[in-house]
Design a protein around this motif. Structure first.
Motif, PDB file in Angstrom:
ATOM      1  N   SER A   1       0.805  -1.229   0.000  1.00  0.00           N
ATOM      2  CA  SER A   1       0.000   0.000   0.000  1.00  0.00           C
ATOM      3  C   SER A   1       0.835   1.274   0.000  1.00  0.00           C
ATOM      4  O   SER A   1       0.302   2.362  -0.252  1.00  0.00           O
ATOM      5  CB  SER A   1      -0.919   0.009   1.225  1.00  0.00           C
ATOM      6  N   LEU A   2       2.127   1.150   0.260  1.00  0.00           N
ATOM      7  CA  LEU A   2       2.974   2.335   0.454  1.00  0.00           C
ATOM      8  C   LEU A   2       2.930   3.286  -0.737  1.00  0.00           C
ATOM      9  O   LEU A   2       2.724   4.491  -0.578  1.00  0.00           O
ATOM     10  CB  LEU A   2       4.405   1.892   0.737  1.00  0.00           C
ATOM     11  N   GLN A   3       3.116   2.761  -1.942  1.00  0.00           N
ATOM     12  CA  GLN A   3       3.167   3.629  -3.125  1.00  0.00           C
ATOM     13  C   GLN A   3       1.819   4.315  -3.375  1.00  0.00           C
ATOM     14  O   GLN A   3       1.766   5.485  -3.768  1.00  0.00           O
ATOM     15  CB  GLN A   3       3.572   2.811  -4.349  1.00  0.00           C
ATOM     16  N   TYR A   4       0.734   3.593  -3.133  1.00  0.00           N
ATOM     17  CA  TYR A   4      -0.595   4.171  -3.346  1.00  0.00           C
ATOM     18  C   TYR A   4      -0.894   5.250  -2.315  1.00  0.00           C
ATOM     19  O   TYR A   4      -1.555   6.251  -2.612  1.00  0.00           O
ATOM     20  CB  TYR A   4      -1.656   3.081  -3.279  1.00  0.00           C
ATOM     21  N   HIS A   5      -0.426   5.031  -1.099  1.00  0.00           N
ATOM     22  CA  HIS A   5      -0.622   6.024  -0.040  1.00  0.00           C
ATOM     23  C   HIS A   5       0.147   7.301  -0.366  1.00  0.00           C
ATOM     24  O   HIS A   5      -0.395   8.413  -0.268  1.00  0.00           O
ATOM     25  CB  HIS A   5      -0.148   5.451   1.295  1.00  0.00           C
ATOM     26  N   LYS A   6       1.395   7.157  -0.776  1.00  0.00           N
ATOM     27  CA  LYS A   6       2.227   8.326  -1.062  1.00  0.00           C
ATOM     28  C   LYS A   6       1.724   9.099  -2.272  1.00  0.00           C
ATOM     29  O   LYS A   6       1.888  10.323  -2.343  1.00  0.00           O
ATOM     30  CB  LYS A   6       3.676   7.889  -1.269  1.00  0.00           C
ATOM     31  N   SER A   7       1.101   8.403  -3.214  1.00  0.00           N
ATOM     32  CA  SER A   7       0.584   9.075  -4.415  1.00  0.00           C
ATOM     33  C   SER A   7      -0.828   9.611  -4.209  1.00  0.00           C
ATOM     34  O   SER A   7      -1.374  10.274  -5.097  1.00  0.00           O
ATOM     35  CB  SER A   7       0.584   8.103  -5.603  1.00  0.00           C
ATOM     36  N   GLY A   8      -1.425   9.327  -3.048  1.00  0.00           N
ATOM     37  CA  GLY A   8      -2.752   9.835  -2.740  1.00  0.00           C
ATOM     38  C   GLY A   8      -3.895   9.034  -3.306  1.00  0.00           C
ATOM     39  O   GLY A   8      -5.054   9.465  -3.255  1.00  0.00           O
ATOM     40  N   LEU A   9      -3.603   7.832  -3.818  1.00  0.00           N
ATOM     41  CA  LEU A   9      -4.661   7.000  -4.387  1.00  0.00           C
ATOM     42  C   LEU A   9      -5.501   6.320  -3.312  1.00  0.00           C
ATOM     43  O   LEU A   9      -6.646   5.929  -3.556  1.00  0.00           O
ATOM     44  CB  LEU A   9      -4.061   5.961  -5.337  1.00  0.00           C
ATOM     45  N   LEU A  10      -4.923   6.131  -2.132  1.00  0.00           N
ATOM     46  CA  LEU A  10      -5.657   5.604  -0.991  1.00  0.00           C
ATOM     47  C   LEU A  10      -5.050   6.197   0.273  1.00  0.00           C
ATOM     48  O   LEU A  10      -4.063   6.936   0.222  1.00  0.00           O
ATOM     49  CB  LEU A  10      -5.641   4.069  -0.968  1.00  0.00           C
ATOM     50  N   ARG A  11      -5.643   5.870   1.422  1.00  0.00           N
ATOM     51  CA  ARG A  11      -5.187   6.459   2.683  1.00  0.00           C
ATOM     52  C   ARG A  11      -4.846   5.360   3.683  1.00  0.00           C
ATOM     53  O   ARG A  11      -5.707   4.550   4.041  1.00  0.00           O
ATOM     54  CB  ARG A  11      -6.288   7.362   3.247  1.00  0.00           C
ATOM     55  N   VAL A  12      -3.585   5.308   4.125  1.00  0.00           N
ATOM     56  CA  VAL A  12      -3.198   4.384   5.193  1.00  0.00           C
ATOM     57  C   VAL A  12      -3.445   5.079   6.523  1.00  0.00           C
ATOM     58  O   VAL A  12      -2.868   6.136   6.803  1.00  0.00           O
ATOM     59  CB  VAL A  12      -1.719   3.965   5.068  1.00  0.00           C
ATOM     60  N   VAL A  13      -4.311   4.485   7.340  1.00  0.00           N
ATOM     61  CA  VAL A  13      -4.708   5.142   8.590  1.00  0.00           C
ATOM     62  C   VAL A  13      -4.030   4.550   9.818  1.00  0.00           C
ATOM     63  O   VAL A  13      -4.068   5.161  10.897  1.00  0.00           O
ATOM     64  CB  VAL A  13      -6.237   5.099   8.771  1.00  0.00           C
ATOM     65  N   ALA A  14      -3.416   3.373   9.682  1.00  0.00           N
ATOM     66  CA  ALA A  14      -2.741   2.753  10.832  1.00  0.00           C
ATOM     67  C   ALA A  14      -1.880   1.591  10.360  1.00  0.00           C
ATOM     68  O   ALA A  14      -2.077   1.051   9.263  1.00  0.00           O
ATOM     69  CB  ALA A  14      -3.755   2.262  11.869  1.00  0.00           C
ATOM     70  N   VAL A  15      -0.922   1.207  11.196  1.00  0.00           N
ATOM     71  CA  VAL A  15      -0.098   0.022  10.954  1.00  0.00           C
ATOM     72  C   VAL A  15      -0.283  -0.936  12.122  1.00  0.00           C
ATOM     73  O   VAL A  15      -0.635  -0.521  13.235  1.00  0.00           O
ATOM     74  CB  VAL A  15       1.387   0.381  10.776  1.00  0.00           C
ATOM     75  N   THR A  16      -0.050  -2.225  11.879  1.00  0.00           N
ATOM     76  CA  THR A  16      -0.337  -3.241  12.899  1.00  0.00           C
ATOM     77  C   THR A  16       0.873  -3.623  13.747  1.00  0.00           C
ATOM     78  O   THR A  16       0.768  -4.502  14.591  1.00  0.00           O
ATOM     79  CB  THR A  16      -0.886  -4.512  12.237  1.00  0.00           C
ATOM     80  N   SER A  17       2.012  -2.993  13.507  1.00  0.00           N
ATOM     81  CA  SER A  17       3.218  -3.319  14.265  1.00  0.00           C
ATOM     82  C   SER A  17       3.138  -2.767  15.679  1.00  0.00           C
ATOM     83  O   SER A  17       2.281  -1.928  15.994  1.00  0.00           O
ATOM     84  CB  SER A  17       4.447  -2.761  13.545  1.00  0.00           C
TER      85      SER A  17
END
Length: 319
Positions: free
Chosen positions: A207-223
């Motif tokens: 998801s990293l590339q899509y998040h950085k390009s604004g195509l989707l939104r990463v709201v949290a990580v599970t680590s």
């Protein structure tokens, strides 16, 4: 006495021969089977490792994507392969958890495979369609509670780490949503970006590339802690204490693969993880996990027990 001496000598010669085989191995290209389609995180890491091992060992590791059957088709090909080190499996933790959700699988994880090396652990990301009013875990929980039955989450495959993490989030957050299985992560991301799906929990690298390009939104990580690749994105545990989950990737060979070859491959994998692969993977949020074969055997055993608990409690089954 002569018989005893001859037996000892034969055993010594056999051990020497096996050692020689391991030292000369490989003498031709090695097939590395990835049992899912190209384009996902598993494929990206597997190809990176294959290239590095080929450089180190003097023979190419040829990646063969063999998808189907929730990963079982490619895995079965390795289980049935001659145990000479020329057919190997690179797979994710789905390998040990997915069979728990299926009526039958044409192999046994412990019986038919030889663990070689644990390669990396992958924190997962909660990716959300950018048009939804969800910016963090708190607003995700609020949206799901305010819109019962309307929120949807994709899973790349039934029984995968993302699927188990999605089930855990549902219970830990006290919410409900529809889980939609896909045949691989690439089509799931396509529908997430297109708005056909609301959310997707998958390794960060996907998801990293899509998040950085604004195509989707990463709201949290599970680590357990925030990652270097997304330092401003909070962990799920910051909102739901105790929540922590990882996918992981490893290498296996067929059962009865000679110990010398297993140890040689394990050494080469650990060597690869100490090269520039370290920076490339850690920059993308992955955690390198070099260790011995015995370390991997124990890790796999413990993870299988944890996965079985989640599958049982969530009543996860392939439809």
């Amino acid at each position: 006495m002569r018989k005893i001496i001859r037996t000892v000598l034969l055993a010594c010669l056999a051990g020497t021969a096996l050692g020689a085989v391991a030292q000369s191995y490989p003498t031709r290209p090695v097939r590395l089977i990835i049992p899912f389609p190209p384009g996902g995180t598993l494929d990206t890491v597997g190809r990176m490792l294959a290239q590095k091992l080929g450089e180190q060992m003097g023979q190419p590791l040829v990646v063969e994507n063999k998808p189907g059957g929730n990963g079982t088709i490619g895995a079965e090909a390795v289980a049935k392969a001659h145990p000479d080190g020329y057919t190997l499996l690179f797979n994710a933790s789905t390998f040990v958890s997915a069979p728990m959700t299926m009526k039958s699988v044409p192999y046994g994880i412990v019986k038919d495979f030889a663990p070689v090396a644990l390669v990396t652990k992958a924190p997962l990301s909660i990716a959300i369609n950018k048009n939804l009013p969800i910016t963090d875990v708190k607003s995700l929980l609020a949206y799901a509670k305010a819109n019962p039955g309307q929120m949807t989450f994709a899973v790349g495959s039934v029984g995968s780490a993302g699927h188990l993490a999605t089930e855990l989030l549902k219970r830990a957050g006290g919410i409900d949503y529809l889980i939609v299985p896909y045949k691989g992560t690439a089509p799931a991301f396509q529908d997430l970006i297109g708005g056909q799906i609301g959310g997707f929990i998958d390794p960060i690298l996907g998801s990293l590339q899509y998040h950085k390009s604004g195509l989707l939104r990463v709201v949290a990580v599970t680590s357990g802690a925030r990652t270097t690749s997304l330092p401003d994105v909070p962990t799920v545990g910051e909102t739901i204490p105790g929540y922590e989950f990882y996918s992981w990737y490893g290498m296996w060979g067929p059962a009865k693969l000679p110990a010398d070859i297993i140890n040689r491959l394990n050494t080469e994998v650990n060597k690869a993880l100490a090269t520039d692969m370290r920076d490339k993977l850690t920059q993308q949020g992955l955690l390198l996990t070099p260790g011995s074969v015995d370390d991997f055997v124990k890790f796999q055993r413990d993870d299988m027990a944890r996965a079985q608990k989640i599958v049982t409690e969530g009543n996860i089954r392939v439809e």
